[in-house]
Design a protein around this motif. Structure first.
Motif, PDB file in Angstrom:
ATOM      1  N   ASP A 142       0.785  -1.199  -0.044  1.00 42.09           N
ATOM      2  CA  ASP A 142      -0.051  -0.080  -0.154  1.00 42.09           C
ATOM      3  C   ASP A 142       0.774   1.156   0.013  1.00 42.09           C
ATOM      4  OD1 ASP A 142       0.760  -0.437   2.389  1.00 42.09           O
ATOM      5  OD2 ASP A 142      -0.955  -0.388   3.588  1.00 42.09           O
ATOM      6  N   GLU A 143       2.142   1.005  -0.155  1.00 44.07           N
ATOM      7  CA  GLU A 143       3.227   2.451  -0.283  1.00 44.07           C
ATOM      8  C   GLU A 143       3.532   2.279  -1.607  1.00 44.07           C
ATOM      9  OE1 GLU A 143       6.044   2.149   2.906  1.00 44.07           O
ATOM     10  OE2 GLU A 143       4.462   2.431   4.558  1.00 44.07           O
ATOM     11  N   ALA A 144       2.883   1.543  -2.659  1.00 39.84           N
ATOM     12  CA  ALA A 144       3.233   1.770  -3.755  1.00 39.84           C
ATOM     13  C   ALA A 144       4.682   1.233  -4.166  1.00 39.84           C
ATOM     14  CB  ALA A 144       3.121   2.962  -4.597  1.00 39.84           C
ATOM     15  N   GLU A 145       4.987   0.326  -3.658  1.00 39.64           N
ATOM     16  CA  GLU A 145       6.170  -0.547  -3.802  1.00 39.64           C
ATOM     17  C   GLU A 145       6.199  -2.078  -4.062  1.00 39.64           C
ATOM     18  OE1 GLU A 145       9.862   2.256  -1.607  1.00 39.64           O
ATOM     19  OE2 GLU A 145       8.750   0.739  -0.476  1.00 39.64           O
ATOM     20  N   ALA A 146       6.897  -2.559  -5.041  1.00 36.66           N
ATOM     21  CA  ALA A 146       6.651  -4.007  -5.065  1.00 36.66           C
ATOM     22  C   ALA A 146       7.991  -4.543  -4.293  1.00 36.66           C
ATOM     23  CB  ALA A 146       7.213  -4.270  -6.569  1.00 36.66           C
ATOM     24  N   VAL A 147       7.404  -5.306  -3.612  1.00 38.31           N
ATOM     25  CA  VAL A 147       8.424  -5.926  -2.203  1.00 38.31           C
ATOM     26  C   VAL A 147       8.430  -7.401  -2.322  1.00 38.31           C
ATOM     27  CG1 VAL A 147       7.524  -4.039  -0.705  1.00 38.31           C
ATOM     28  CG2 VAL A 147       6.226  -6.203  -0.633  1.00 38.31           C
ATOM     29  N   VAL A 148       7.798  -8.150  -3.501  1.00 35.63           N
ATOM     30  CA  VAL A 148       7.924  -9.312  -3.439  1.00 35.63           C
ATOM     31  C   VAL A 148       7.690  -9.639  -4.811  1.00 35.63           C
ATOM     32  CG1 VAL A 148       5.634 -10.057  -2.773  1.00 35.63           C
ATOM     33  CG2 VAL A 148       7.489 -11.734  -2.630  1.00 35.63           C
ATOM     34  N   VAL A 149       8.408 -10.962  -5.463  1.00 39.55           N
ATOM     35  CA  VAL A 149       8.206 -11.484  -6.705  1.00 39.55           C
ATOM     36  C   VAL A 149       8.289 -12.990  -6.585  1.00 39.55           C
ATOM     37  CG1 VAL A 149      10.881 -11.423  -7.188  1.00 39.55           C
ATOM     38  CG2 VAL A 149       9.224 -11.373  -9.126  1.00 39.55           C
ATOM     39  N   TRP A 150       7.320 -13.439  -7.417  1.00 46.59           N
ATOM     40  CA  TRP A 150       7.105 -14.661  -7.397  1.00 46.59           C
ATOM     41  C   TRP A 150       7.355 -15.231  -9.048  1.00 46.59           C
ATOM     42  CZ3 TRP A 150       3.393 -11.956  -4.965  1.00 46.59           C
ATOM     43  CH2 TRP A 150       3.172 -12.157  -3.582  1.00 46.59           C
ATOM     44  N   ASN A 151       7.935 -16.649  -9.135  1.00 48.24           N
ATOM     45  CA  ASN A 151       8.062 -17.221 -10.414  1.00 48.24           C
ATOM     46  C   ASN A 151       7.055 -17.759 -11.029  1.00 48.24           C
ATOM     47  OD1 ASN A 151       8.366 -19.726  -9.527  1.00 48.24           O
ATOM     48  ND2 ASN A 151      10.483 -19.572  -9.234  1.00 48.24           N
ATOM     49  N   GLN A 152       6.949 -18.077 -12.129  1.00 48.31           N
ATOM     50  CA  GLN A 152       5.780 -18.910 -12.967  1.00 48.31           C
ATOM     51  C   GLN A 152       5.410 -20.213 -12.273  1.00 48.31           C
ATOM     52  OE1 GLN A 152       7.726 -18.850 -16.698  1.00 48.31           O
ATOM     53  NE2 GLN A 152       8.110 -21.160 -16.544  1.00 48.31           N
ATOM     54  N   GLU A 153       6.362 -20.668 -11.521  1.00 51.58           N
ATOM     55  CA  GLU A 153       6.297 -22.080 -10.949  1.00 51.58           C
ATOM     56  C   GLU A 153       5.655 -22.043  -9.694  1.00 51.58           C
ATOM     57  OE1 GLU A 153      10.122 -24.055 -11.205  1.00 51.58           O
ATOM     58  OE2 GLU A 153      10.196 -23.989 -13.415  1.00 51.58           O
ATOM     59  N   THR A 154       5.242 -20.890  -9.013  1.00 48.17           N
ATOM     60  CA  THR A 154       4.705 -20.768  -7.839  1.00 48.17           C
ATOM     61  C   THR A 154       3.404 -21.453  -7.838  1.00 48.17           C
ATOM     62  OG1 THR A 154       5.742 -18.823  -7.321  1.00 48.17           O
ATOM     63  CG2 THR A 154       3.939 -19.115  -5.940  1.00 48.17           C
ATOM     64  N   SER A 155       3.074 -22.463  -6.852  1.00 51.55           N
ATOM     65  CA  SER A 155       1.826 -22.789  -6.713  1.00 51.55           C
ATOM     66  C   SER A 155       0.751 -22.275  -5.838  1.00 51.55           C
ATOM     67  CB  SER A 155       1.895 -24.371  -6.048  1.00 51.55           C
ATOM     68  OG  SER A 155       2.213 -24.064  -4.559  1.00 51.55           O
ATOM     69  N   ALA A 156      -0.595 -22.669  -5.932  1.00 53.41           N
ATOM     70  CA  ALA A 156      -1.758 -21.775  -5.400  1.00 53.41           C
ATOM     71  C   ALA A 156      -1.279 -21.809  -3.877  1.00 53.41           C
ATOM     72  CB  ALA A 156      -2.855 -22.607  -5.735  1.00 53.41           C
ATOM     73  N   VAL A 157      -1.060 -23.239  -3.572  1.00 56.34           N
ATOM     74  CA  VAL A 157      -0.632 -23.391  -1.990  1.00 56.34           C
ATOM     75  C   VAL A 157       0.327 -22.245  -1.444  1.00 56.34           C
ATOM     76  CG1 VAL A 157       0.240 -24.718  -0.164  1.00 56.34           C
ATOM     77  CG2 VAL A 157      -1.424 -25.561  -1.644  1.00 56.34           C
ATOM     78  N   GLU A 158       1.668 -21.925  -2.373  1.00 52.03           N
ATOM     79  CA  GLU A 158       2.482 -21.092  -2.234  1.00 52.03           C
ATOM     80  C   GLU A 158       2.077 -19.698  -2.245  1.00 52.03           C
ATOM     81  OE1 GLU A 158       6.230 -24.006  -3.607  1.00 52.03           O
ATOM     82  OE2 GLU A 158       5.338 -22.852  -5.123  1.00 52.03           O
TER      83      GLU A 158
END
Length: 197
Positions: A169-185
């Protein structure tokens, strides 16, 4: 013999203790968050939308793709949608999902709305001029193909990043996930991030 039984029991306990692995954070936290782009795109209602100004929930997931993508986009979108469905109501209300098209020639507001409604309620779709979409991806370190025509006369859209970013909510990207990230993850990571606020 007693030592052997203890060793087997220890192995069984560690194998059954899978909840620890399940709760492990799988995304990559950004030590130096990316500033969300200020460029304005257009949402499916025809209104201007900026990832910097309009992402006011505690977490906004952002994915760049296109509706005619044959493989990776549907895979990532299915995992995001299923991950959001795993959240409890309190967590779910704190998360937006934004899909930015990399194929604005075909993905107008109506096409995006139809596509996103198949994945989940309230998903936000953005389109605009290709130059603006490229500009929106740059500060997030997301590659968007410039869409130049191929010598064969076709239109090359194959190149775009398949990462999902989490903007706070401070308009910053704080995390990145790759294309293999599962629904549970996705669900576990989002819950963890929301719990830290």
């Amino acid at each position: 013999m007693l030592l052997g039984v203890v060793a087997v029991l220890a192995c069984l306990v560690s194998a059954c203790g899978g909840s620890g692995d399940e709760e492990e954070f799988t995304g990559a936290r950004l030590d130096q968050p990316y500033a969300a782009p200020t460029v304005e795109l257009t949402d499916t209602d025809g209104a201007p939308y900026s990832l910097a100004a309009d992402t006011d929930k505690p977490m906004t997931l952002v994915f760049f793709g296109y509706t005619h993508c044959p493989d990776l986009c549907p895979l990532v979108m299915n995992n995001i949608a299923a991950g959001l469905n795993r959240l409890d109501e309190d967590d779910r209300e704190q998360v937006d999902m934004v899909f930015v098209t990399t194929d604005p020639k075909r993905d107008d507001e109506a096409a995006l709305r139809d596509y996103l409604d198949d994945y989940g309620e309230g998903f936000i779709g953005l389109t605009g001029e290709l130059d603006d979409i490229v500009a929106a991806g740059d500060p997030l370190h997301l590659y968007v193909n410039d869409g130049k025509k191929l010598p064969s006369g076709g239109y090359d859209l194959g190149g775009h990043s398949t990462f999902v970013l989490g903007i706070d909510d401070e308009a910053e990207a704080v995390v990145v996930w790759n294309q293999e990230t599962s629904a549970v993850e996705f669900a576990n990571d989002i819950h963890t991030l929301l719990s830290e606020d």
